[in-house]
Design a protein around this motif. Structure first.
Motif: not given
Length: 159
Positions: A132-159
């Motif tokens: 999906q193009g997610h990266n360990e560095k591109n994560k944000v915290y959710t309201a519950r305190g867990s982490t969630k990846p941020i989508s990238s524009k450059h996914t393998l599916g779009r390549a």
């Protein structure tokens, strides 16, 4: 002789089947054969249901013979009663020891399989995130305190 012996014999046979099934489950995880894993899971559930039925039957027999408390039967009561019996109960004692050893073996095998499954799930989640193009560095915290990846524009599916 106490009619609980056949229940323990059947329990021992069921635990032996469960032990073999857990070995097959571990191999199926190694092969990553999802159809086989699902089939084995259904088989395992069937064996566990059978064990629950046998346990209820055993408790009902012990209650019927007034060996354990009707309202709150415990294993300790049964084992205390059994320890006071003569040597004619030695076969039953041995059968119980064998069942307990098999039960512990099955628990260990099941815990091992659970750890293997958890490792496979983590690996598959990581691979899916990579696709999906997610990266360990591109994560944000959710309201519950867990982490969630941020989508990238450059996914393998779009390549």
């Amino acid at each position: 002789m106490l009619p609980v012996t056949p229940v323990f014999i059947k329990s021992k046979e069921t635990l032996q089947q469960l032990s073999l099934l857990l070995d097959r489950e571990r191999l199926a995880y190694g092969e990553q054969n999802s159809k086989l894993i699902i089939d084995l899971s259904n088989e395992k559930q069937s064996l566990l249901d059978e064990m629950n039925t046998l346990n209820e039957k055993r408790i009902n027999i012990l209650i019927k013979f007034d060996i354990v408390n009707r309202k709150k039967p415990t294993e300790k009561e049964f084992k205390d009663w059994l320890s006071k019996q003569d040597s004619s109960f030695d076969d039953l004692r041995l059968l119980i020891v064998e069942c307990e050893a098999l039960l512990n073996l099955c628990k260990n095998k099941n815990n091992t399989n659970a750890r293997i499954l958890l490792t496979l799930q983590k690996r598959n989640k990581h691979l899916f995130e990579l696709l999906q193009g997610h990266n360990e560095k591109n994560k944000v915290y959710t309201a519950r305190g867990s982490t969630k990846p941020i989508s990238s524009k450059h996914t393998l599916g779009r390549a």
